[in-house]
Enzyme design. Structure first.
Site, mmCIF file in Angstrom:
data_model
loop_
_atom_site.group_PDB
_atom_site.id
_atom_site.type_symbol
_atom_site.label_atom_id
_atom_site.label_comp_id
_atom_site.label_asym_id
_atom_site.label_seq_id
_atom_site.Cartn_x
_atom_site.Cartn_y
_atom_site.Cartn_z
ATOM 1 N N SER A 1 -37.275 6.486 13.408
ATOM 2 C CA SER A 1 -37.057 7.918 13.583
ATOM 3 C C SER A 1 -35.553 8.224 13.610
ATOM 4 C CB SER A 1 -37.764 8.379 14.856
ATOM 5 O OG SER A 1 -37.858 9.775 14.892
ATOM 6 N N ASP B 1 -46.498 11.622 8.042
ATOM 7 C CA ASP B 1 -45.705 11.535 9.264
ATOM 8 C C ASP B 1 -45.392 12.947 9.753
ATOM 9 O OD1 ASP B 1 -43.493 11.289 11.121
ATOM 10 O OD2 ASP B 1 -43.135 9.290 10.331
ATOM 11 N N HIS C 1 -46.460 8.628 13.177
ATOM 12 C CA HIS C 1 -45.007 8.580 13.069
ATOM 13 C C HIS C 1 -44.537 7.134 13.000
ATOM 14 C CE1 HIS C 1 -40.911 9.696 13.376
ATOM 15 N NE2 HIS C 1 -40.758 9.483 14.668
#
Length: 523
Positions: free
Chosen positions: A232, A464, A492
């Site tokens: 991320s 995602d 995710h």
């Protein structure tokens, strides 16, 4: 930006900061424009170490036991201001778990779970250091550093638990000017608290600062090149490192990638659409099962979304009891945060179904409050981690604010609500938070090419919610040595989430140094 699970996280109030990992002044939301082509390139730093930084690069780490069996900890010094090394130091917490063998040690593997604001040390000790594949842990010392301002590394603090509770209850879908003023006051109060706590540190917690700290750590660990897995926001941090030090790139995995060329309004808008996509996937799964509170079998995702939005509207008028010891009731903002939290991982869908059923059919908001509290990292005693504070501090420094005034938000509401009828309104207002930050932003959108770097694996998940797949496509194209690895699935990030194909591909790259062919797909 939202924190990662690998994460980025927040309630709707800080949603824009957490999910997008940056606030930006860019106003373009047209997909016809090409931010990557227009943005300036992040320039590499000189390969030679400046003399002023030599004491930092030459420091020796003194490892000690840190209370968790199998792990060692130490402290790394870095300059507060890289442009003025006489301005003092920051002290960064570092942890490691040494390679277990068998096989030749390959060096250190640095990990970062995202955020910004997620504790890398917490991630290492609770998951990466014990849950990464055995063949990776056998060959690498697993290492984590909490970035400056985060967790154990001179953490930014903004509000006490009581004030933070009040902040999370703020209405982020204002219906009139009084509620708009209340939201603005909440953002200002939050920013003032952060500014009062760490006025100097706030000027030096950018992603560029954190990437430069990682290079000092690389040298102190005795590694010629950096091996790194970031998720991320951690992909933005890793890509920034590659842009600054392309010749020092070893094996880099950027999972759940961000696109550094996008201004924040565009980032927020595309992420808003990403959460809508994730919600539709959840809704399709939910209505196939008996008792789904969003509708019966055959209910279309769009109708399920309208049903959820109607529930949020009811909460806006009348919050639900939760049985919370501190008397908190389930508001619209807390409920929406709970739903968002479950979008990160399809393994949480059953918990979300049960929480929505209790809330929508039994007037019991406890389940959604649990999801929201987990996302905020709120403890049972009412204390919060510094996740939210560090998140805003990094985001609001990395790029200028997405919106400058409430009127700017109002003008963009139709576009955001089109992107997500369920979440768009709240996400648009959430993007106003950096407008009141006490420190001016120092960054701008930019391309990262990292010319001369070894192959870098960029991982994107097709559905995602927090880092849309298009961002991984864009970053892999920007990087001169980028290799796109696609996971066709939900949730995710992809590494360690159940895809044997993804895990095998990344393990092979980390252990053998063999990157995947560009464009490889897994499911």
């Amino acid at each position: 930006m939202f924190r990662a699970r690998s994460r980025t996280g927040a309630t709707f109030l800080a949603l824009a900061a957490l999910v997008v990992s940056a606030c930006s002044s860019g106003s373009s939301t047209s997909s016809a424009s090409s931010p990557a082509a227009q943005a300036a390139e992040l320039a590499a730093l000189p390969e030679a170490t400046p003399s002023a930084l030599a004491p930092y690069y030459g420091q020796k780490l003194r490892w000690r036991s840190c209370g968790v069996p199998g792990f060692e900890c130490t402290t790394l010094r870095a300059p507060l201001d890289y442009a003025r090394t006489d301005a003092g130091d920051v002290r960064l917490a570092v942890a490691r778990k040494k390679a277990t063998g068998p096989g030749k040690r390959l060096g250190s593997l640095l990990v970062n779970p995202g955020g910004p604001g997620g504790s890398a040390i917490g991630y290492l000790q609770s998951y990466a250091g014990i849950g990464y594949p055995a063949q990776v842990r056998a060959r690498y010392d697993m290492v984590a550093v909490d970035p400056r301002g985060v967790a154990r590394s001179e953490p930014v603090e903004c509000l006490d638990g009581r004030k933070m509770d009040a902040y999370t209850l703020t209405d982020v879908t204002p219906d009139d000017q009084r509620e708009v003023d209340g939201l603005v006051d909440a953002y200002k109060g939050f920013a003032e608290g952060c500014g009062a706590d760490a006025p100097e540190l706030l000027r030096h917690v950018s992603t560029v600062d954190a990437a430069r700290d990682m290079d000092i750590l690389r040298a102190a660990l005795g590694d010629r090149k950096l091996t790194y897995v970031g998720a991320s926001y951690g992909t933005f941090l890793g890509a920034t490192y590659a842009g600054l030090y392309p010749k020092r790139v070893g094996r880099l995995v950027l999972d759940g990638a961000m696109d550094p060329t996008l201004p924040a309004r565009r980032l927020n808008l595309e992420q808003t659409a990403g959460f809508e996509t994730a919600f539709k996937a959840f809704a399709k799964d939910c209505v196939r099962q008996a008792g789904c509170p969003l509708g019966g079998r055959g209910t279309r995702p769009e109708q399920a979304g309208r049903n959820l939005k109607a529930f949020f509207d009811k909460l806006d008028a009348k919050p639900l009891p939760t049985g919370d010891a501190d008397g908190r009731r389930l508001t619209e903002s807390l409920a929406a945060t709970g739903v968002i939290a479950a979008m990160y991982d399809e393994a949480a869908w059953q918990q979300l179904r049960e929480a929505l059923t209790a809330a929508m059919k039994k007037n019991d908001g406890a389940g959604l409050l649990v999801l929201s509290d987990g996302y905020y990292e709120r403890e049972a005693d009412g204390r919060y981690s510094n996740l939210m504070y560090a998140n805003a501090a990094v985001n609001c420094l990395d790029l200028p604010p997405a919106f400058g005034t409430p009127e700017d938000v109002r003008k963009s509401l139709p576009t955001f609500e089109k992107a997500s009828p369920v979440f768009g309104e709240a996400l648009a207002w959430a993007a106003l938070n950096c407008a009141y930050w006490p420190v001016a932003a120092t960054g701008e959108p930019h391309r990262i090419e990292a010319r001369g770097a070894a192959p870098i694996v960029v991982v994107g998940t097709t559905r995602d919610p927090a880092t849309p797949y298009r961002w991984a496509q864009s970053l892999s194209r920007q990087l001169s040595s980028g290799r796109l690895l696609t996971y066709d699935g939900d949730g995710h990030t992809a590494y360690g989430r159940g895809s044997e194909c993804i895990d095998r591909t990344i393990n092979t790259y980390l252990v053998r140094g063999t990157p995947p062919t560009d464009g490889k797909r897994c499911s």
